[in-house]
Each structure stands twice: as structure tokens, then as C-alpha cells.
Design a protein around this motif. Structure first.
Motif, short mmCIF file in Angstrom:
data_model
loop_
_atom_site.label_atom_id
_atom_site.label_comp_id
_atom_site.label_asym_id
_atom_site.label_seq_id
_atom_site.Cartn_x
_atom_site.Cartn_y
_atom_site.Cartn_z
N GLY A 166 0.83 -1.19 0.00
CA GLY A 166 0.00 0.00 0.00
C GLY A 166 0.86 1.24 0.00
N SER A 167 0.31 2.33 -0.49
CA SER A 167 1.02 3.60 -0.48
C SER A 167 0.00 4.72 -0.35
CB SER A 167 1.86 3.78 -1.75
OG SER A 167 1.01 3.89 -2.88
N SER A 168 0.46 5.85 0.15
CA SER A 168 -0.46 6.99 0.29
C SER A 168 0.27 8.29 0.07
CB SER A 168 -1.12 6.97 1.67
OG SER A 168 -0.19 7.33 2.66
N LEU A 169 -0.50 9.26 -0.35
CA LEU A 169 -0.04 10.64 -0.48
C LEU A 169 -0.98 11.51 0.35
CD1 LEU A 169 0.81 10.75 -4.27
CD2 LEU A 169 2.42 10.70 -2.38
N ALA A 170 -0.87 12.80 0.21
CA ALA A 170 -1.64 13.72 1.05
C ALA A 170 -3.15 13.52 0.95
CB ALA A 170 -1.29 15.16 0.69
N ASN A 171 -3.67 13.30 -0.25
CA ASN A 171 -5.13 13.22 -0.39
C ASN A 171 -5.62 11.96 -1.09
OD1 ASN A 171 -4.16 13.80 -2.89
ND2 ASN A 171 -5.49 15.54 -3.28
N THR A 172 -4.77 11.00 -1.29
CA THR A 172 -5.19 9.77 -1.96
C THR A 172 -4.27 8.62 -1.54
OG1 THR A 172 -5.74 8.77 -4.09
CG2 THR A 172 -3.79 10.16 -4.03
N ASN B 90 -0.11 5.41 5.30
CA ASN B 90 0.57 4.28 4.66
C ASN B 90 0.15 2.96 5.28
OD1 ASN B 90 2.07 5.46 2.61
ND2 ASN B 90 3.80 5.91 3.93
N LYS B 91 0.06 2.91 6.60
CA LYS B 91 -0.30 1.65 7.28
C LYS B 91 -1.75 1.27 6.99
CE LYS B 91 3.76 1.38 8.60
NZ LYS B 91 4.61 0.75 7.61
N GLU B 92 -2.64 2.24 6.92
CA GLU B 92 -4.04 1.95 6.56
C GLU B 92 -4.11 1.40 5.14
OE1 GLU B 92 -5.98 5.40 9.43
OE2 GLU B 92 -5.96 5.68 7.27
N ALA B 93 -3.32 1.97 4.23
CA ALA B 93 -3.29 1.48 2.85
C ALA B 93 -2.75 0.05 2.81
CB ALA B 93 -2.44 2.40 1.98
N GLU B 94 -1.77 -0.25 3.66
CA GLU B 94 -1.23 -1.62 3.73
C GLU B 94 -2.32 -2.59 4.20
OE1 GLU B 94 1.82 -2.76 2.98
OE2 GLU B 94 3.07 -0.96 2.89
N TYR B 95 -3.06 -2.21 5.24
CA TYR B 95 -4.13 -3.06 5.75
C TYR B 95 -5.25 -3.20 4.71
CZ TYR B 95 -2.99 -4.12 10.62
OH TYR B 95 -2.44 -4.66 11.76
N GLU B 96 -5.60 -2.12 4.03
CA GLU B 96 -6.64 -2.18 3.00
C GLU B 96 -6.25 -3.16 1.90
OE1 GLU B 96 -9.66 -0.85 2.66
OE2 GLU B 96 -9.68 0.53 4.36
N GLY B 97 -4.97 -3.15 1.49
CA GLY B 97 -4.51 -4.09 0.48
C GLY B 97 -4.58 -5.53 0.96
N LEU B 98 -4.18 -5.76 2.21
CA LEU B 98 -4.24 -7.10 2.78
C LEU B 98 -5.68 -7.60 2.86
CD1 LEU B 98 -2.92 -9.53 4.18
CD2 LEU B 98 -3.19 -8.29 6.34
N ILE B 99 -6.58 -6.75 3.33
CA ILE B 99 -7.99 -7.13 3.45
C ILE B 99 -8.59 -7.42 2.08
CG2 ILE B 99 -10.26 -6.23 4.11
CD1 ILE B 99 -8.79 -4.87 6.50
N ALA B 100 -8.27 -6.58 1.09
CA ALA B 100 -8.78 -6.82 -0.27
C ALA B 100 -8.26 -8.15 -0.81
CB ALA B 100 -8.37 -5.67 -1.18
N GLY B 101 -6.99 -8.45 -0.55
CA GLY B 101 -6.42 -9.72 -1.01
C GLY B 101 -7.06 -10.92 -0.32
#
Length: 191
Positions: free
Chosen positions: A61-67, A94-105
Motif C-alpha cells: 500500500g502507499s499513500s499521499l496527502a489526499n489519496t 501508509n499503514k491503513e493502505a497496507e491493511y486495505e490491500g491485505l484485506i482486499a487480497g
């Protein structure tokens, strides 16, 4: 406009290009395609034997300021890859994006009825929290951990591995594909 068409006609006439309209696609072609691409095996014994072989799931997962964005790559024992890049239309860390990717997988694997899975993530925090080695304090992280642990219960066997970022380059590249490097507004589209 007609001047441009005439100029193109003159320029392209030397190549002897002919236009043939596409014929209508028959419904039989679509049903033939579905039959060819049906990966479900009908023999119960063979299907159970394949379920014992682990599938590999790579997430990032990755994140920027607004996405933000995540990536999921599922690899079968036969090296068949399913890749998915997910773009978030909300703010994530970044960590939320990592978890979102794991949950989606995990949800994708659940949908595909995968039984044995090996999960690889380059987020040490996510891996250690799910394995119980790190304490989860943040309310959002507690919620993410709870969802991921509930999804992991649907598998007969699973392993969660921390992998170095250099070994997770493809997932890293796909997750950054959906998060543009600059926060500039998109260029206008002219019609």
C-alpha cells in the motif's frame, strides 16, 4: 475539417489501407470463452489435492496527502497471477493502505475459495500486529487488525511473512501506479 480529411486520404492512400467493419459478436463466442476460461475443476479428488498447495499473496500500500492505493498479487502454484491495483478516494495513512490491500487480497482469496495461503507484506507493523508481536493501540489499527484476523479464520492454513521491500518490488510498483506522484490537479480534457 474536410481539408484535413483530404490531406489524410492523400497521405494514407500509398499504404493501400482498407477498412472492414467488425462483424457482430455472437453470444456463442462469449459462452465459448467462458467455458474455455473456467478454471474450476469438476473432479472432487483433484480439486482437494490442489487446495493443499498454498497460494502466494503479495500486498502493498502507499499513500499521499489526499489519496492512496493498494496492490494485491495472488500467485497460484502453477504461477498463474491475478493482479489488482486499488485506488482510494479517501485519505489514508501508509499503514491503513497496507491493511486495505491485505484485506482486499484476503477477500479475493476467500471469493476464489483458496484454502491454504502464504501472505507476504513489506509492512513490518502489519505483520507483527497480526501475529501478536506488536501491541495495537490506535483505534483504526485495532479495527483493521480485527477485520484481517476474522478473514484469516476462513482459511484452513495460512502463514504471514514479512518480506523486504526489494523482494516486493512488483507489488510496490503497482500500488504506486494508482497514487500519482504530484498532487497537481488533472489536466483539462478538450473535446
Amino acid at each position: 475539417m474536410s481539408g484535413h480529411l483530404a490531406a489524410y486520404t492523400v497521405e494514407l492512400s500509398q499504404f493501400n489501407i482498407q477498412f472492414t467493419p467488425r462483424t457482430a459478436m455472437r453470444s456463442q463466442a462469449l459462452s465459448d470463452f467462458v467455458v474455455e476460461c473456467n478454471f474450476a475443476l469438476e473432479l472432487g479428488e483433484v480439486h482437494l489435492e490442489l487446495d493443499k498447495n498454498p497460494r502466494c499473496l503479495f500486498t502493498d500500500g502507499s499513500s499521499l496527502a489526499n489519496t492512496g492505493g493498494s496492490c494485491v498479487i495472488l500467485i497460484s502454484p502453477e504461477k498463474f497471477k491475478i493482479q489488482q491495483a486499488i485506488k482510494f478516494c479517501f485519505n489514508v495513512t501508509n499503514k491503513e493502505a497496507e491493511y486495505e490491500g491485505l484485506i482486499a487480497g484476503l477477500r479475493m482469496d476467500q471469493h476464489l475459495k483458496v484454502q491454504v495461503i502464504q501472505i507476504f507484506s513489506d509492512s513490518q507493523l502489519v505483520v507483527k500486529q497480526l501475529l501478536g508481536e506488536y501491541k495495537t493501540i490506535n483505534d483504526k489499527m485495532i479495527a483493521y487488525t480485527k477485520i484481517a484476523k476474522n478473514l484469516l479464520q476462513s482459511f484452513s492454513s495460512w502463514t504471514l511473512n514479512y518480506t523486504d521491500r526489494s523482494e516486493n518490488q512488483w507489488a510496490d510498483a503497482l500500488s504506486k501506479l494508482v497514487t500519482p506522484e504530484s498532487n497537481s490537479s488533472p489536466e483539462p480534457i478538450y473535446t
